[in-house]
Design a protein around this motif. Structure first.
Motif, mmCIF file in Angstrom:
data_model
loop_
_atom_site.group_PDB
_atom_site.id
_atom_site.type_symbol
_atom_site.label_atom_id
_atom_site.label_comp_id
_atom_site.label_asym_id
_atom_site.label_seq_id
_atom_site.Cartn_x
_atom_site.Cartn_y
_atom_site.Cartn_z
ATOM 1 N N GLU A 16 -1.925 8.841 -7.556
ATOM 2 C CA GLU A 16 -0.485 8.760 -7.771
ATOM 3 C C GLU A 16 0.279 9.519 -6.685
ATOM 4 N N TYR A 17 -0.249 10.648 -6.263
ATOM 5 C CA TYR A 17 0.378 11.396 -5.173
ATOM 6 C C TYR A 17 0.405 10.538 -3.903
ATOM 7 N N GLY A 18 -0.700 9.860 -3.620
ATOM 8 C CA GLY A 18 -0.761 8.983 -2.451
ATOM 9 C C GLY A 18 0.265 7.863 -2.531
ATOM 10 N N ARG A 19 0.417 7.283 -3.695
ATOM 11 C CA ARG A 19 1.419 6.220 -3.882
ATOM 12 C C ARG A 19 2.834 6.762 -3.686
ATOM 13 N N ALA A 20 3.103 7.920 -4.265
ATOM 14 C CA ALA A 20 4.436 8.515 -4.140
ATOM 15 C C ALA A 20 4.729 8.872 -2.692
ATOM 16 N N TRP A 21 3.753 9.410 -1.998
ATOM 17 C CA TRP A 21 3.925 9.764 -0.589
ATOM 18 C C TRP A 21 4.200 8.513 0.238
ATOM 19 N N ALA A 24 7.748 7.408 -0.320
ATOM 20 C CA ALA A 24 8.678 8.307 0.372
ATOM 21 C C ALA A 24 8.614 8.079 1.875
ATOM 22 N N ASP A 25 7.424 7.831 2.397
ATOM 23 C CA ASP A 25 7.234 7.613 3.827
ATOM 24 C C ASP A 25 7.904 6.318 4.284
ATOM 25 N N GLN A 26 7.943 5.324 3.411
ATOM 26 C CA GLN A 26 8.518 4.032 3.766
ATOM 27 C C GLN A 26 10.046 4.032 3.704
ATOM 28 N N SER A 27 10.606 5.031 3.069
ATOM 29 C CA SER A 27 12.061 5.058 2.950
ATOM 30 C C SER A 27 12.673 5.420 4.302
ATOM 31 N N THR A 28 13.871 4.983 4.502
ATOM 32 C CA THR A 28 14.573 5.318 5.735
ATOM 33 C C THR A 28 15.608 6.375 5.412
ATOM 34 N N GLY A 29 15.718 7.334 6.280
ATOM 35 C CA GLY A 29 16.691 8.392 6.057
ATOM 36 C C GLY A 29 16.293 9.263 4.881
ATOM 37 N N ASP A 30 17.282 9.648 4.109
ATOM 38 C CA ASP A 30 17.051 10.509 2.954
ATOM 39 C C ASP A 30 16.380 9.739 1.822
ATOM 40 N N CYS A 31 15.496 10.411 1.096
ATOM 41 C CA CYS A 31 14.891 9.824 -0.099
ATOM 42 C C CYS A 31 15.959 9.740 -1.180
ATOM 43 N N ASP A 32 15.865 8.707 -1.989
ATOM 44 C CA ASP A 32 16.776 8.658 -3.130
ATOM 45 C C ASP A 32 16.246 9.588 -4.211
ATOM 46 N N GLY A 33 17.048 9.800 -5.222
ATOM 47 C CA GLY A 33 16.669 10.735 -6.286
ATOM 48 C C GLY A 33 15.417 10.326 -7.026
ATOM 49 N N ALA A 34 15.256 9.023 -7.249
ATOM 50 C CA ALA A 34 14.074 8.543 -7.974
ATOM 51 C C ALA A 34 12.809 8.798 -7.164
ATOM 52 N N THR A 35 12.871 8.540 -5.866
ATOM 53 C CA THR A 35 11.699 8.767 -5.014
ATOM 54 C C THR A 35 11.358 10.251 -4.955
ATOM 55 N N ALA A 36 12.369 11.079 -4.797
ATOM 56 C CA ALA A 36 12.148 12.530 -4.749
ATOM 57 C C ALA A 36 11.575 13.030 -6.079
ATOM 58 N N GLY A 37 12.085 12.518 -7.182
ATOM 59 C CA GLY A 37 11.587 12.924 -8.497
ATOM 60 C C GLY A 37 10.147 12.500 -8.713
ATOM 61 N N THR A 38 9.814 11.287 -8.274
ATOM 62 C CA THR A 38 8.441 10.800 -8.386
ATOM 63 C C THR A 38 7.509 11.658 -7.536
ATOM 64 N N MET A 39 7.941 11.992 -6.336
ATOM 65 C CA MET A 39 7.119 12.822 -5.444
ATOM 66 C C MET A 39 6.909 14.213 -6.049
ATOM 67 N N ALA A 40 7.960 14.783 -6.616
ATOM 68 C CA ALA A 40 7.838 16.113 -7.229
ATOM 69 C C ALA A 40 6.886 16.083 -8.422
ATOM 70 N N ALA A 41 7.011 15.068 -9.274
ATOM 71 C CA ALA A 41 6.131 14.964 -10.441
ATOM 72 C C ALA A 41 4.688 14.758 -10.019
ATOM 73 N N ALA A 42 4.459 13.915 -9.018
ATOM 74 C CA ALA A 42 3.103 13.672 -8.536
ATOM 75 C C ALA A 42 2.518 14.933 -7.920
ATOM 76 N N SER A 43 3.321 15.677 -7.177
ATOM 77 C CA SER A 43 2.856 16.931 -6.572
ATOM 78 C C SER A 43 2.480 17.947 -7.641
#
Length: 66
Positions: A16-21, A24-43
């Protein structure tokens, strides 16, 4: 050596961490809140899984150090 439940929890968390990363890596510019939240939860879940794995007696030092 490693209890099955601990191993499975680590594998799920790492996957799940790999998926979240990747999201996040595919996003351009700033991560949106959902992506950041998913990354934080996975971490957080991966950190818990690593601590659980590190608490298993008899593992090689490099596993515990990770």
């Amino acid at each position: 050596m490693v209890p099955e439940g601990v191993r499975q929890r680590w594998e799920v968390a790492y996957r799940e961490y790999g998926r979240a990363w990747a999201r996040a890596d595919q996003s351009t510019g700033d991560c949106d809140g959902a992506t950041a939240g998913t990354m934080a939860a996975a971490s957080r879940e991966l950190a818990v899984a690593w601590r659980e794995l590190g608490a298993v007696d008899g593992l090689p030092w490099w596993v515990v150090a990770a």
